[in-house]
Design an enzyme around this catalytic site. Structure first.
Site, mmCIF file in Angstrom:
data_model
loop_
_atom_site.group_PDB
_atom_site.id
_atom_site.type_symbol
_atom_site.label_atom_id
_atom_site.label_comp_id
_atom_site.label_asym_id
_atom_site.label_seq_id
_atom_site.Cartn_x
_atom_site.Cartn_y
_atom_site.Cartn_z
ATOM 1 N N ASN A 1 -6.412 -7.216 -1.313
ATOM 2 C CA ASN A 1 -6.576 -7.512 0.048
ATOM 3 C C ASN A 1 -7.127 -5.832 0.611
ATOM 4 O O ASN A 1 -7.028 -5.418 1.881
ATOM 5 C CB ASN A 1 -5.606 -7.819 0.893
ATOM 6 C CG ASN A 1 -4.314 -6.643 0.567
ATOM 7 O OD1 ASN A 1 -4.407 -5.693 -0.262
ATOM 8 N ND2 ASN A 1 -3.118 -7.181 0.969
ATOM 9 N N GLU B 1 5.073 8.232 1.572
ATOM 10 C CA GLU B 1 3.829 8.008 0.682
ATOM 11 C C GLU B 1 2.936 9.184 0.753
ATOM 12 O O GLU B 1 2.264 9.541 -0.224
ATOM 13 C CB GLU B 1 3.124 6.936 1.444
ATOM 14 C CG GLU B 1 3.712 5.460 1.185
ATOM 15 C CD GLU B 1 3.262 4.486 2.007
ATOM 16 O OE1 GLU B 1 3.829 3.269 1.716
ATOM 17 O OE2 GLU B 1 2.406 4.440 2.706
ATOM 18 N N LYS C 1 -8.098 0.341 -2.029
ATOM 19 C CA LYS C 1 -7.574 -0.116 -3.265
ATOM 20 C C LYS C 1 -8.794 -0.391 -4.572
ATOM 21 O O LYS C 1 -9.960 -0.188 -4.022
ATOM 22 C CB LYS C 1 -6.527 -1.358 -3.146
ATOM 23 C CG LYS C 1 -5.295 -1.173 -2.347
ATOM 24 C CD LYS C 1 -4.957 -2.523 -2.056
ATOM 25 C CE LYS C 1 -3.628 -2.408 -1.417
ATOM 26 N NZ LYS C 1 -2.837 -3.691 -1.230
ATOM 27 N N HIS D 1 -4.370 -0.491 1.804
ATOM 28 C CA HIS D 1 -3.132 0.006 2.027
ATOM 29 C C HIS D 1 -2.977 0.831 3.264
ATOM 30 O O HIS D 1 -3.904 1.928 3.180
ATOM 31 C CB HIS D 1 -2.322 0.669 0.806
ATOM 32 C CG HIS D 1 -1.057 1.006 1.114
ATOM 33 N ND1 HIS D 1 -0.122 0.188 0.944
ATOM 34 C CD2 HIS D 1 -0.609 2.274 1.592
ATOM 35 C CE1 HIS D 1 1.163 0.968 1.211
ATOM 36 N NE2 HIS D 1 0.721 1.953 1.491
ATOM 37 N N TYR E 1 5.213 1.298 -4.911
ATOM 38 C CA TYR E 1 5.688 -0.190 -4.658
ATOM 39 C C TYR E 1 6.888 -0.662 -5.023
ATOM 40 O O TYR E 1 7.402 -1.416 -5.138
ATOM 41 C CB TYR E 1 4.583 -0.986 -5.285
ATOM 42 C CG TYR E 1 3.243 -1.277 -4.520
ATOM 43 C CD1 TYR E 1 3.244 -1.446 -3.357
ATOM 44 C CD2 TYR E 1 2.081 -0.953 -5.446
ATOM 45 C CE1 TYR E 1 1.742 -1.595 -2.796
ATOM 46 C CE2 TYR E 1 0.916 -1.019 -4.763
ATOM 47 C CZ TYR E 1 0.954 -1.337 -3.351
ATOM 48 O OH TYR E 1 -0.364 -1.446 -2.507
HETATM 49 P P1 IDP Z 1 1.040 -4.531 2.981
HETATM 50 O O1 IDP Z 1 0.018 -4.031 1.904
HETATM 51 O O2 IDP Z 1 0.227 -5.231 4.288
HETATM 52 O O3 IDP Z 1 2.045 -3.337 3.646
HETATM 53 P P2 IDP Z 1 3.270 -5.487 1.354
HETATM 54 O O4 IDP Z 1 4.385 -6.410 2.048
HETATM 55 O O5 IDP Z 1 3.936 -4.011 1.467
HETATM 56 O O6 IDP Z 1 2.179 -5.628 2.505
HETATM 57 O O7 IDP Z 1 2.878 -5.966 -0.114
HETATM 58 C C1 IDP Z 1 2.109 -4.802 -0.753
HETATM 59 C C2 IDP Z 1 1.014 -5.575 -1.476
HETATM 60 O O8 IDP Z 1 1.582 -6.492 -2.335
HETATM 61 C C3 IDP Z 1 0.379 -6.328 -0.653
HETATM 62 O O9 IDP Z 1 -0.732 -5.552 0.213
HETATM 63 C C4 IDP Z 1 -0.413 -7.474 -1.428
HETATM 64 O O10 IDP Z 1 -1.612 -6.948 -2.074
HETATM 65 C C5 IDP Z 1 0.670 -7.543 -2.452
HETATM 66 N N1 IDP Z 1 1.366 -8.699 -2.275
HETATM 67 C C6 IDP Z 1 2.207 -8.850 -1.033
HETATM 68 N N2 IDP Z 1 2.989 -10.158 -1.308
HETATM 69 C C7 IDP Z 1 2.378 -10.683 -2.203
HETATM 70 C C8 IDP Z 1 2.503 -12.137 -2.925
HETATM 71 O O11 IDP Z 1 3.236 -13.065 -2.417
HETATM 72 N N3 IDP Z 1 1.763 -12.398 -3.881
HETATM 73 C C9 IDP Z 1 0.798 -11.484 -4.507
HETATM 74 N N4 IDP Z 1 0.590 -10.284 -3.960
HETATM 75 C C10 IDP Z 1 1.610 -9.746 -2.873
#
Ligand code: IDP
Length: 153
Positions: free
Chosen positions: A114, A130, A11, A117, A51
């Site tokens: 984080n 994807e 990312k 992805h 997303y």
């Molecule tokens: P993943 O990336 O581990 O698959 P997902 O639930 O698909 O997780 O969420 C996509 C991305 O959205 C996450 O990697 C994170 O960066 C962001 N995200 C998920 N939940 C939250 C939240 O509650 N607040 C802010 N960002 C979030």
């Protein structure tokens, strides 16, 4: 053997922090095979499509503006059980919960930053969706790595 392909992305925070090489190295060292890679800028339309499952979440606008805020390195990795294995190597979505030794557990602190992805192993077909969203078929390369005979029984 269940050979799979999974979509992985360093990312914008990973690119800015110089972590592309670290991410690639970890996946390579594990024995996974890189079959596609693209350094690119995601536009708003692609961000919203990628997303889409989070479109109704309060963090959606922040997420799409973050993922379009700078270049990313999009990749496709192949290997036995690749989708789940990459997810395990990534660690929990929230880096605060990610185990040390995982990519997020070693390189991130904040849910919205984080670094990586990876396709969701609990959402069948998300890997293909994807991969097709980010890559044309002719951008994925079939080849054998010289160590394959030593990686698998
Ligand atoms: P993943 O990336 O581990 O698959 P997902 O639930 O698909 O997780 O969420 C996509 C991305 O959205 C996450 O990697 C994170 O960066 C962001 N995200 C998920 N939940 C939250 C939240 O509650 N607040 C802010 N960002 C979030």
């Amino acid at each position: 053997m269940t050979e799979e392909r999974t979509f992985v992305m360093a990312k914008p925070d990973a690119v800015q922090r110089g972590l592309i090489g670290e991410i690639v190295t970890r996946l390579e060292d594990r024995g996974l095979k890189l079959v596609g890679g693209k350094f690119m800028q995601i536009d708003d339309e692609l961000a919203r499509e990628h997303y889409a499952e989070h479109a109704d979440k309060p963090f959606f606008d922040g997420l799409t503006s973050f993922i379009t805020s700078g270049p990313v390195f999009a990749m496709v990795w192949e290997g036995e059980d690749a989708i789940r294995q990459v997810r395990q190597m990534m660690g929990a979505t929230d880096p605060a919960e990610a185990a040390p030794g995982t990519i997020r557990g070693d390189y991130a602190l904040d849910l919205g930053r984080n670094v990586i992805h990876g396709s969701d192993h609990e959402d069948p077909g998300s890997n293909e969706r994807e991969i097709n969203l980010f890559f044309d078929p002719d951008e994925l390369i079939d080849y054998e790595r010289i160590d394959e005979g030593w990686l698998y029984e």
